[in-house]
Design a protein around this motif. Structure first.
Motif, PDB file in Angstrom:
ATOM      1  N   LYS A   6      40.169  45.525  34.561  1.00 33.01           N
ATOM      2  CA  LYS A   6      40.897  44.428  33.915  1.00 33.01           C
ATOM      3  C   LYS A   6      40.753  44.544  32.396  1.00 33.01           C
ATOM      4  CE  LYS A   6      40.827  41.203  37.754  1.00 33.01           C
ATOM      5  NZ  LYS A   6      40.217  40.002  38.346  1.00 33.01           N
ATOM      6  N   ALA A   8      40.336  42.478  29.934  1.00 33.29           N
ATOM      7  CA  ALA A   8      39.208  41.807  29.271  1.00 33.29           C
ATOM      8  C   ALA A   8      37.916  42.575  29.521  1.00 33.29           C
ATOM      9  CB  ALA A   8      39.080  40.367  29.771  1.00 33.29           C
ATOM     10  N   ASP A   9      37.762  43.116  30.750  1.00 34.05           N
ATOM     11  CA  ASP A   9      36.565  43.911  31.039  1.00 34.05           C
ATOM     12  C   ASP A   9      36.529  45.181  30.193  1.00 34.05           C
ATOM     13  OD1 ASP A   9      35.281  42.265  32.908  1.00 34.05           O
ATOM     14  OD2 ASP A   9      36.609  42.951  34.515  1.00 34.05           O
ATOM     15  N   ASP A  36      36.297  33.671  30.427  1.00 35.61           N
ATOM     16  CA  ASP A  36      35.731  33.868  31.772  1.00 35.61           C
ATOM     17  C   ASP A  36      35.036  35.224  31.912  1.00 35.61           C
ATOM     18  OD1 ASP A  36      36.591  31.434  32.696  1.00 35.61           O
ATOM     19  OD2 ASP A  36      38.410  32.197  33.634  1.00 35.61           O
ATOM     20  N   TYR A  37      35.442  36.202  31.095  1.00 39.87           N
ATOM     21  CA  TYR A  37      34.913  37.566  31.232  1.00 39.87           C
ATOM     22  C   TYR A  37      33.696  37.853  30.351  1.00 39.87           C
ATOM     23  CZ  TYR A  37      39.291  38.503  33.698  1.00 39.87           C
ATOM     24  OH  TYR A  37      40.321  38.470  34.598  1.00 39.87           O
ATOM     25  N   ALA A  41      30.398  40.280  31.624  1.00 39.80           N
ATOM     26  CA  ALA A  41      30.312  41.589  30.963  1.00 39.80           C
ATOM     27  C   ALA A  41      28.919  41.841  30.384  1.00 39.80           C
ATOM     28  CB  ALA A  41      31.362  41.684  29.853  1.00 39.80           C
ATOM     29  N   PRO A 172      44.269  38.898  29.976  1.00 44.38           N
ATOM     30  CA  PRO A 172      42.888  39.299  30.312  1.00 44.38           C
ATOM     31  C   PRO A 172      42.745  39.930  31.694  1.00 44.38           C
ATOM     32  CG  PRO A 172      42.842  37.185  29.212  1.00 44.38           C
ATOM     33  CD  PRO A 172      44.295  37.515  29.443  1.00 44.38           C
ATOM     34  N   GLY A 173      43.508  39.473  32.670  1.00 37.62           N
ATOM     35  CA  GLY A 173      43.358  39.999  34.022  1.00 37.62           C
ATOM     36  C   GLY A 173      44.261  41.179  34.358  1.00 37.62           C
TER      37      GLY A 173
END
Lengths: 573, 573
Positions: A6, A8-9, A36-37, A41, A172-173
């Motif tokens: 993803k 954001a990751d 949320d990430y 992380a 982000p996803g």
């Protein structure tokens, strides 16, 4: 590692790879999905009280850690941070400013959303960012996002300045390729130009022939990544070494040949005499603003200087471009034959004592900094806010590995308090590996404090070991010195500073034992002997009362006396 | 009046002529010489704690007074204010942003000064301002300065938006011609176009034939300068009158035909039914952001609407440009034959009571606003910060001439607190002529409060009569509702709000008698009966404890329930 990840990751993995441990910012409805990430992380989220404070904190973190990240929301959040980002640009702090923006469908349809001017225009804040960041990008599709992220992070590192990254709320996803992540990001090296050997030999020639040499380490040396090499050079040559304001805290002041600040006519007379009769001034990371150079009086003459700066080396009036200062310095250290260089006798070092200070003396600028100096330990961080605090901080003798933040060029009052939060947090993260512990001390005037005071609550929440010394002189003394010394516009509202810890949420027990006020030098000395002051836990506050027009010798006193003379002349006419 | 006048005196004379009584800002070394002229010009100087707060306060002052001024310093000061200026742009508040810049010789020589990036570039901050102000100018010579000042002030008034004025530090004392000052500045009128009679007759035709008419007064009506005319229209027609969020507080809610907020599917069902079956919606000052229109559900259909906006009138799908809404409205009022218009029966008005509330009930969003409403008096100002406060504020029934500030489009949390300072100050200046006295009440959540809390000290310093009601729900409840209702990033640090007045410098005696906390409805009601709460002196603080996820019915509850349903679905899978 899977092939896809993803977005954001991906971004946060890169930040972790680059040594970022915490992210600063404020939640907003266009960045919540990104937030949320953060924790998954492995990053720590620091929720700041407002975005300017968050940007200041990110700057402080970056100056210790080498890189930092800040998350704000579109429009309202990012613009509040603008001044902090600009300061990071001016003083070379790499901050990755990540802005959560409206989802792509809303932007594409030019919807009249909140946090815009309700006119369908989504580009104006990004356009503003081009003036205060060194690179900008907008993530709008899976295909290009990983390379854009890598590119922008490299720009931050190469230039040691802030960058701007737009991330729509529906991104982000989104899955992107994780292929790049297998290779750690690195900063591309400047290729060695054909003239590099010639540059090196010219430098060596000057080094070997120098009779009265000086090393001058300015603050942009940090951005050049040459601090370790400079330490080697300073030890290898034993040459008298000075720093401009910005360089203070970047060299080891415990060496016999390191003198600390060079202030030309505003400092030690013998140091000035030595400096001005030097025949070689090896200058690193120059930063020639009026405030960093005592109105350019500390800038070496071209004929005497060899100057290492971003991708250029200047020898006398000749500038060699597209060359790596780090690479040339490295070769210089390898080639240097110590037997061929002079071992000069530098000027005598000034000895600072406190013998002349009596317990009943009021706390004056001229004695305060001498009294405080002994509480600093190896590796500590000392932050001195723009104003009398920063001028006083220049006179500190710093322990090894201690860092000092002073007023360089941007001089945005209020900066140092959130900066303290960021710097202390970065230091704690660094120390986690070794088990070491350090204190962070902020010295700040009451006028500056009022700008950003609420961030004390975040220091408390983060359980950082920070001593805040508030110079209470009832207003903007530095402005009084410049102009309008009796004018009401230089006053500030009355606050009860000793109530700060309680208001901002510290435990009541802690508050009682960690708040002090000093009016005399005797009181101050007794307080400073308290373990909880110099090596305590959590946030502590020490208020020191000083006179409204009390300033140290130097430019401030010069300006104040000039103003008084003008008043007297006007009154006489 | 002499032929020549100092530039700063010229500028401030113009501001005084236009009804400005106070100037907001923060001193800085590039504006100190300008500040010398503020008080001698008969203006009050409000030294704010920081520049963002100053910009917010100037915006609030302008919304009450019609114009305001803000003085900041180059770079550091002006950028801190950027978000506040942008908000004034988005919500049509004319703020004159005066920036003290380095003296001309330094700019001309591209000196590497502090508050720059030490690269000789002096234009970047002015370039940034072009995105968030409606006009910009730089005063650099005596010859052109007066006309430039007049021009930029007119732009602020014409557009009802902020403008940007650069004033180098060596300019305030420069002599300029005072000739212009003999003529008060006025806003140029839009010439009547040839089609104006046709527009008027089309409007009259629709007005006379309407069977179920509605008047819709939105917030940009203030910028159009037609509020008095609208009051006449509302009385003359007796037609059901509604407001979007932005229009609330601009019409007299004590009239039988004025309904307050229209919220379509998020409000009263019978009002929606009436509105949606209307055959004419006279619409004034529309502002169609998502947040002002409940996601555009309150926007009238083109076929039903006659819409008065900046220099255009739209009738059905036809737009007439270059026409003055004020002029057409004035002619409409003169021509209107009351005997020819319908006197419709509007929907029944909702009656709000508090009979169902018990003393032992916890304070919930659904009962809090009903309980507070009775303390507001004629001419008072009520400010409801973005978040649950603003949603609750929409349900207030306002006394005549009361103004309400809510969350419209910019929605920068923290805005309302300094805005309260500015609005209260403007109101006090207005009241000085009549001897009237008014209260200003701010309702703000604890998350927003932390952004700008220090400005409470300036309210105290200015001795303003302000009641601050703090909704303590331990964080950003509006963000929790949107996303991440249990996430830590929506929490804020713990503060002891009841200590605010003492920390920020109020008299100890005052503090004791003017700070309250309420946990139950009974406690709240008893506190609200206290004279010092509803009509006291100085700054008072009332903290009300509410649940972290408590929101009113409407969009917030809808989003919260949606989030919970998604969580349940995810848990079930």
């Amino acid at each position: 590692m899977t092939d896809n990840i993803k977005l954001a990751d991906y971004l946060f993995t890169r930040l972790v790879q680059l040594g970022v441990g915490s992210i600063f910012g404020v939640p907003g409805d266009y960045n919540l999905r990104l937030l949320d990430y953060v924790v998954p992380a492995g990053l720590h989220w620091v929720g700041n009280c407002n975005e300017l404070n968050a940007a200041y904190a990110a700057d402080g973190y970056s100056r210790i850690n080498g890189l930092s990240a800040l998350i704000t929301t579109f429009g309202v959040g990012e613009l509040s941070a603008a001044n902090g980002i600009a300061g990071a640009y001016a003083e070379r702090s790499p901050v990755v400013h990540i802005v959560g923006t409206p989802p792509r469908p809303l932007q594409d349809s030019r919807a009249l959303m909140h946090h815009t001017f309700a006119d369908g225009e989504y580009g104006r804040f990004a356009a503003m960012s081009t003036h205060i960041t060194v690179a900008q990008t907008k993530l709008v599709d899976a295909q290009t996002a990983p390379d854009k992220i890598d590119w922008i992070l490299q720009q931050a590192l190469i230039h040691s300045r802030p960058v701007y990254l737009e991330l729509p709320d529906d991104m982000p996803g989104v899955l992107v390729s994780s292929a790049n992540l297998k290779t750690p990001l690195s900063v591309p090296k400047i290729p060695s130009p054909a003239h590099e050997p010639q540059v090196l030999s010219r430098i060596l020639e000057r080094v070997y022939s120098a009779k009265q040499p000086v090393i001058l380490v300015d603050g942009e040396s940090r951005a050049l990544g040459i601090l370790d090499q400079l330490d080697t050079l300073i030890k290898a040559t034993n040459w008298p070494t000075f720093v401009p304001v910005f360089g203070k805290g970047l060299v080891n002041e415990s060496y016999d040949n390191v003198y600390g600040l060079y202030a030309a006519g505003f400092g030690d007379e013998l140091a000035k005499k030595y400096f001005e009769s030097a025949d070689l001034i090896l200058t690193f990371g120059p930063h020639y603003s009026d405030t960093n150079t005592y109105f350019w009086t500390t800038v070496p003459k071209d004929a005497l200087a060899i100057t290492f700066k971003d991708s250029t080396i200047q020898i006398e009036s000749e500038t060699y471009r597209d060359i790596s200062p780090a690479s040339v310095l490295s070769q210089l250290l390898q080639s240097l034959d110590s037997s061929q260089i002079i071992n000069p006798t530098g000027p005598p070092k000034q000895v600072v004592t406190t013998d002349d200070i009596n317990d009943t003396d009021i706390i004056a600028q001229k004695n305060f900094f001498r009294l405080v100096n002994p509480i600093f330990g190896e590796g500590d961080i000392i932050l001195t806010e723009t104003g009398t605090a920063a001028y006083g901080g220049r006179t500190f003798k710093l322990p090894p590995k201690a860092r000092l933040f002073g007023a360089i060029t941007w001089l945005s009052i209020g900066f140092m308090l959130p900066c303290t939060l960021g710097a202390a947090l970065a230091k704690r993260e660094q120390n986690a590996a070794t088990g070491a512990s350090n204190q962070t001390t902020l010295i700040i005037g009451d006028g500056s404090l009022q700008m950003t005071a609420q961030e004390i609550s975040v220091m408390i929440k983060e359980k950082l070991n920070i001593l805040i010394i508030i110079i209470n002189n009832e207003g903007y003394t530095i402005e009084r010195v410049i102009h309008g010394r009796k004018e009401k516009y230089n006053d500030v509202p009355f606050w009860r500073h000793t109530q700060a810890l309680s208001y901002f949420g510290a435990d009541e027990e802690h508050v009682k034992e960690n708040t002090w006020t000093a009016k005399t030098c005797g009181e101050l000395q007794e307080i400073l002997r308290n373990d909880r002051v110099h090596s305590g836990q959590g946030v502590r506050i020490l208020e020191v009362m000083m006179d409204r027009e009390d300033v140290q010798e130097g430019p401030l006193l010069y300006m104040l006396n000039k103003q008084k003379a003008e008043e007297a002349a006007a009154a006489g006419n």
